[in-house]
Design a protein around this motif. Structure first.
Motif, mmCIF file in Angstrom:
data_model
loop_
_atom_site.group_PDB
_atom_site.id
_atom_site.type_symbol
_atom_site.label_atom_id
_atom_site.label_comp_id
_atom_site.label_asym_id
_atom_site.label_seq_id
_atom_site.Cartn_x
_atom_site.Cartn_y
_atom_site.Cartn_z
ATOM 1 N N ILE A 109 0.843 -1.201 0.000
ATOM 2 C CA ILE A 109 0.000 0.000 0.000
ATOM 3 C C ILE A 109 0.876 1.247 0.000
ATOM 4 O O ILE A 109 2.066 1.189 0.271
ATOM 5 C CB ILE A 109 -0.988 0.029 1.195
ATOM 6 N N GLY A 110 0.260 2.370 -0.276
ATOM 7 C CA GLY A 110 0.984 3.632 -0.337
ATOM 8 C C GLY A 110 1.448 4.105 1.031
ATOM 9 O O GLY A 110 0.868 3.762 2.064
ATOM 10 N N THR A 111 2.472 4.912 1.016
ATOM 11 C CA THR A 111 3.073 5.414 2.253
ATOM 12 C C THR A 111 2.087 6.248 3.070
ATOM 13 O O THR A 111 2.008 6.101 4.285
ATOM 14 C CB THR A 111 4.321 6.267 1.920
ATOM 15 N N ALA A 112 1.332 7.111 2.415
ATOM 16 C CA ALA A 112 0.382 7.964 3.136
ATOM 17 C C ALA A 112 -0.711 7.122 3.788
ATOM 18 O O ALA A 112 -1.068 7.334 4.953
ATOM 19 C CB ALA A 112 -0.231 9.003 2.199
ATOM 20 N N GLU A 113 -1.233 6.152 3.049
ATOM 21 C CA GLU A 113 -2.284 5.302 3.601
ATOM 22 C C GLU A 113 -1.753 4.458 4.760
ATOM 23 O O GLU A 113 -2.424 4.302 5.786
ATOM 24 C CB GLU A 113 -2.858 4.405 2.512
ATOM 25 N N LEU A 114 -0.538 3.953 4.608
ATOM 26 C CA LEU A 114 0.085 3.195 5.692
ATOM 27 C C LEU A 114 0.273 4.085 6.916
ATOM 28 O O LEU A 114 0.042 3.661 8.048
ATOM 29 C CB LEU A 114 1.433 2.613 5.243
ATOM 30 N N GLY A 115 0.673 5.325 6.681
ATOM 31 C CA GLY A 115 0.838 6.268 7.784
ATOM 32 C C GLY A 115 -0.458 6.487 8.543
ATOM 33 O O GLY A 115 -0.469 6.471 9.775
ATOM 34 N N TRP A 116 -1.543 6.683 7.806
ATOM 35 C CA TRP A 116 -2.848 6.842 8.449
ATOM 36 C C TRP A 116 -3.230 5.566 9.185
ATOM 37 O O TRP A 116 -3.727 5.620 10.307
ATOM 38 C CB TRP A 116 -3.941 7.179 7.430
ATOM 39 N N TRP A 117 -3.042 4.421 8.590
ATOM 40 C CA TRP A 117 -3.406 3.163 9.221
ATOM 41 C C TRP A 117 -2.651 2.991 10.537
ATOM 42 O O TRP A 117 -3.243 2.636 11.553
ATOM 43 C CB TRP A 117 -3.124 1.998 8.262
ATOM 44 N N ARG A 118 -1.357 3.252 10.506
ATOM 45 C CA ARG A 118 -0.553 3.136 11.733
ATOM 46 C C ARG A 118 -0.948 4.183 12.762
ATOM 47 O O ARG A 118 -1.037 3.887 13.953
ATOM 48 C CB ARG A 118 0.936 3.252 11.404
#
Length: 164
Positions: A109-118
């Protein structure tokens, strides 16, 4: 055992000890208020049992969702998500679960989406600890933890659908 493994063991043991202290605080510092367990007891039986059972069913569904996400990402079985049921150790273990699942999905997945998920995941983990505090702060922490947990769950479902 490596230094890192020892550090993580120490974090788990000390963190779980702190959770037990906070959960049992109404027994040794009754002036602080009823705490989480006491507040559940304010709802008469069988309502309190229904609340606990309903919450555990939701946690099981969430674990299934996380496990499906890890499998769809092609990163193993995701069986470790079931540590969420290792009460009271789960309060600390949840941080590790968020970290492991995040690492598993990171390549897909994309970095921004991973950031939000985390961010959502670690946010509900922290607020879940706050929910153990007595009084209004604990109640607000618990309510916010549930909101972030649900938001992360929705994002998890969205990511899982895209990984089909």
């Amino acid at each position: 055992m490596t230094r890192t493994a020892l550090l993580h063991l120490a974090i788990r043991v000390l963190g779980t000890t702190l959770v037990v202290v906070l959960l049992s605080a109404p027994l040794w510092v009754p002036g602080w208020g009823p705490g989480l367990i006491g507040e559940i007891g304010l709802v008469p039986f069988p309502g309190n049992l229904a609340i606990i059972a309903g919450f555990l069913v939701l946690v099981a569904l969430y674990c299934l969702t996380l496990q499906r996400l890890v499998r769809r990402a092609g990163a193993g079985s995701g069986a470790s998500v079931w540590w969420m049921f290792a009460i009271p150790a789960n309060f600390v273990e949840d941080f590790y679960i968020v970290q492991r699942v995040g690492a598993a999905i990171a390549p897909r997945i994309g970095t921004a989406e991973l950031g939000w998920w985390r961010w959502l995941g670690f946010g509900w983990c922290i607020l879940q600890l706050v929910s153990l505090l007595p009084g209004e702060l604990g109640r607000v922490g618990g309510a916010l933890a549930i909101l972030l947990w649900l938001a992360q769950w929705v994002l998890t479902l969205s990511i899982t659908r895209r990984l089909r």
